[in-house]
Design a protein around this motif. Structure first.
Motif, short mmCIF file in Angstrom:
data_model
loop_
_atom_site.label_atom_id
_atom_site.label_comp_id
_atom_site.label_asym_id
_atom_site.label_seq_id
_atom_site.Cartn_x
_atom_site.Cartn_y
_atom_site.Cartn_z
N SER A 1 81.91 -18.70 -24.35
CA SER A 1 80.55 -18.74 -24.90
C SER A 1 80.49 -18.39 -26.37
CB SER A 1 79.65 -17.76 -24.13
OG SER A 1 79.40 -18.22 -22.82
N TYR A 2 81.48 -17.67 -26.85
CA TYR A 2 81.45 -17.16 -28.22
C TYR A 2 82.49 -17.86 -29.09
CZ TYR A 2 78.79 -13.14 -26.42
OH TYR A 2 77.85 -12.34 -25.83
N PHE A 3 82.19 -18.01 -30.33
CA PHE A 3 83.11 -18.32 -31.43
C PHE A 3 84.29 -19.21 -31.04
CE2 PHE A 3 86.09 -16.51 -34.86
CZ PHE A 3 85.69 -17.45 -35.76
N TYR A 4 85.47 -18.63 -30.85
CA TYR A 4 86.68 -19.41 -30.57
C TYR A 4 86.52 -20.21 -29.28
CZ TYR A 4 91.81 -20.18 -30.18
OH TYR A 4 93.07 -20.72 -30.09
N GLY A 5 86.06 -19.55 -28.23
CA GLY A 5 85.89 -20.25 -26.97
C GLY A 5 84.89 -21.38 -27.05
N LYS A 6 83.80 -21.13 -27.73
CA LYS A 6 82.77 -22.15 -27.90
C LYS A 6 83.28 -23.35 -28.69
CE LYS A 6 77.96 -22.61 -29.47
NZ LYS A 6 76.82 -21.88 -30.10
N ALA A 7 84.05 -23.07 -29.75
CA ALA A 7 84.63 -24.15 -30.56
C ALA A 7 85.56 -25.00 -29.71
CB ALA A 7 85.38 -23.57 -31.76
N ILE B 1 94.13 -13.80 -37.98
CA ILE B 1 92.71 -13.51 -38.22
C ILE B 1 91.92 -14.81 -38.19
CG2 ILE B 1 91.04 -12.56 -39.86
CD1 ILE B 1 93.35 -10.81 -40.95
N LEU B 2 91.06 -14.93 -37.20
CA LEU B 2 90.23 -16.12 -37.05
C LEU B 2 89.01 -16.04 -37.96
CD1 LEU B 2 90.41 -16.30 -33.18
CD2 LEU B 2 90.91 -18.27 -34.64
N TYR B 3 88.61 -17.18 -38.51
CA TYR B 3 87.37 -17.23 -39.28
C TYR B 3 86.71 -18.58 -39.04
CZ TYR B 3 89.47 -20.36 -42.78
OH TYR B 3 90.05 -21.43 -43.41
N GLY B 4 85.42 -18.64 -39.34
CA GLY B 4 84.69 -19.88 -39.17
C GLY B 4 83.27 -19.63 -38.72
N GLU B 5 82.52 -20.70 -38.56
CA GLU B 5 81.11 -20.60 -38.18
C GLU B 5 80.98 -19.92 -36.81
OE1 GLU B 5 77.18 -23.49 -37.71
OE2 GLU B 5 79.16 -24.35 -38.10
N GLY B 6 80.05 -18.97 -36.74
CA GLY B 6 79.80 -18.28 -35.48
C GLY B 6 80.66 -17.06 -35.26
N ASN B 7 81.40 -16.64 -36.27
CA ASN B 7 82.28 -15.48 -36.12
C ASN B 7 81.45 -14.22 -35.92
OD1 ASN B 7 84.41 -13.72 -36.09
ND2 ASN B 7 85.14 -14.19 -38.16
N TYR B 8 81.65 -13.54 -34.81
CA TYR B 8 80.90 -12.31 -34.53
C TYR B 8 81.58 -11.08 -35.11
CZ TYR B 8 84.29 -12.43 -30.71
OH TYR B 8 85.44 -12.53 -29.97
N ALA B 9 82.83 -11.20 -35.56
CA ALA B 9 83.51 -10.08 -36.22
C ALA B 9 82.93 -9.90 -37.62
CB ALA B 9 85.01 -10.33 -36.28
N TYR C 1 91.57 -21.07 -39.34
CA TYR C 1 90.22 -21.60 -39.15
C TYR C 1 90.01 -21.88 -37.67
CZ TYR C 1 86.09 -24.54 -39.88
OH TYR C 1 84.83 -25.07 -39.84
N VAL C 2 88.84 -21.52 -37.16
CA VAL C 2 88.61 -21.53 -35.72
C VAL C 2 88.80 -22.92 -35.11
CG1 VAL C 2 86.09 -21.85 -35.93
CG2 VAL C 2 87.06 -20.72 -33.90
N GLU C 3 88.43 -23.97 -35.83
CA GLU C 3 88.60 -25.31 -35.28
C GLU C 3 90.07 -25.73 -35.23
OE1 GLU C 3 86.04 -28.30 -36.83
OE2 GLU C 3 84.21 -27.15 -36.45
N ASP C 4 90.87 -25.23 -36.15
CA ASP C 4 92.31 -25.48 -36.08
C ASP C 4 92.92 -24.78 -34.87
OD1 ASP C 4 91.99 -26.84 -38.47
OD2 ASP C 4 92.76 -25.21 -39.72
#
Length: 303
Positions: free
Chosen positions: A9-15, A167-175, A205-208
């Motif tokens: 539901s969040y960030f990495y999983g959602k992507a 370290i993950l980054y990208g749209e929707g990052n809750y960190a 990048y989270v999509e990568d």
């Protein structure tokens, strides 16, 4: 393929769910704390620690992608319920499982480091001690789960794949990283900047990272393998702020402070501050699998 996503539901999983649903049938099992549901995805509400909820997961799944296994035993419950159909179990772990202080770049063969020695009694402990304990518990949990998955794979005859993002980054990052700092810029028109930090770090990048999972699904070359996910680019606070500023989309006032002042004032310091804290990782193995990494500048342009 039929894929069961634990979390998602969040960030990495959602992507990942967004990306994978173009080519696969996706069922998401989680606690339902996020109300947004993506079209075309089947959602099952439940807690993985509730045996009855896990038993209620219906269907035959070729692949499990697990984003929210944190404690020893978390994988065993899922496998016990679905073992007849699972061909591959993909666990999202972390590069933090590796032993610290290793010279050079850590590869997937670098030994684990148990963080039990980092943990202190919580009773009456300061927030900083509690924070250290939480990090140590998280890392110890991931180490135990990697070992658990390998044992279950051998016992039950399915393949495992372990992905260890940096370290993950990208749209929707809750960190509290780039999105927090972008809010400072876009809402308050200031940017707290740490000056003089010598820390080095790598990001992905989270999509990568989501695309890396897709590459592993049903891919025999990824069976019973582990992969670091990170860009080649070695980032500093200075280069991070430069990319952030370039893509902020508005004017702002930099608020510069040294490391000591930043820590005293509670300014965001989301990355290693010193060379001693810095750990670097090899991504050669994931690139051989076909994973492509965009630069920080390219990634920040999409946030």
């Amino acid at each position: 393929m039929n894929i069961l996503v634990i979390g998602g539901s969040y960030f990495y999983g959602k992507a990942f769910v967004k990306m994978a649903s173009k080519d696969h049938s996706i069922t998401v099992f989680n606690r339902g704390t996020m109300k947004e549901e993506l079209p075309g995805i089947r959602y099952i509400k439940g807690d993985r620690h509730d045996i009855e909820a896990v038993r209620a997961i219906s269907g035959e799944y070729d692949v499990v992608v697990d984003f929210c296994a944190y404690e020893e035993g978390d994988i065993e419950g899922i496998v016990h319920n679905l073992k007849s159909s699972i061909m591959q179990y993909i666990l999202i772990s972390t590069v933090d499982v590796y032993k610290r202080g290793v010279d050079g770049y850590k590869t997937e063969e670098t030994e684990y480091e148990d963080r039990l020695d980092d943990m202190s009694e919580n009773d009456g402990a300061s927030d900083s001690v509690i924070g250290v304990n939480q990090v140590a518990a998280y890392i110890n949990g991931k180490i135990a789960l990697e070992k658990e998955l390998k044992a279950l794979s051998e016992k039950n005859g399915f393949a495992y794949t372990i992905l260890r993002p940096a370290i993950l980054y990208g749209e929707g990052n809750y960190a509290g990283r780039e999105e927090l700092l972008l809010r400072y810029i876009r809402e308050a028109h200031i940017l707290p900047m740490v000056v003089g930090a010598e820390g080095l770090f790598q990001m992905v990048y989270v999509e990568d990272a989501a695309a890396a999972i897709c590459l592993c699904i049903g891919n025999a070359s990824s069976y019973n393998e582990s992969y670091n996910l990170c860009n080649d680019e070695i980032i500093t606070y200075e280069s991070f702020y430069e990319a952030l500023s370039k893509h902020a989309g508005t004017d702002f006032k930099p608020i510069r402070m040294n490391v000591k002042s930043a820590l005293e004032q509670g300014a965001p310091t989301p990355f290693p501050l010193t060379k001693e804290e810095s750990e670097l990782y090899s991504n050669d193995k994931s690139k051989r699998l076909g994973v492509c990494y965009r630069s920080l500048d390219e990634g920040m342009a999409h946030i």
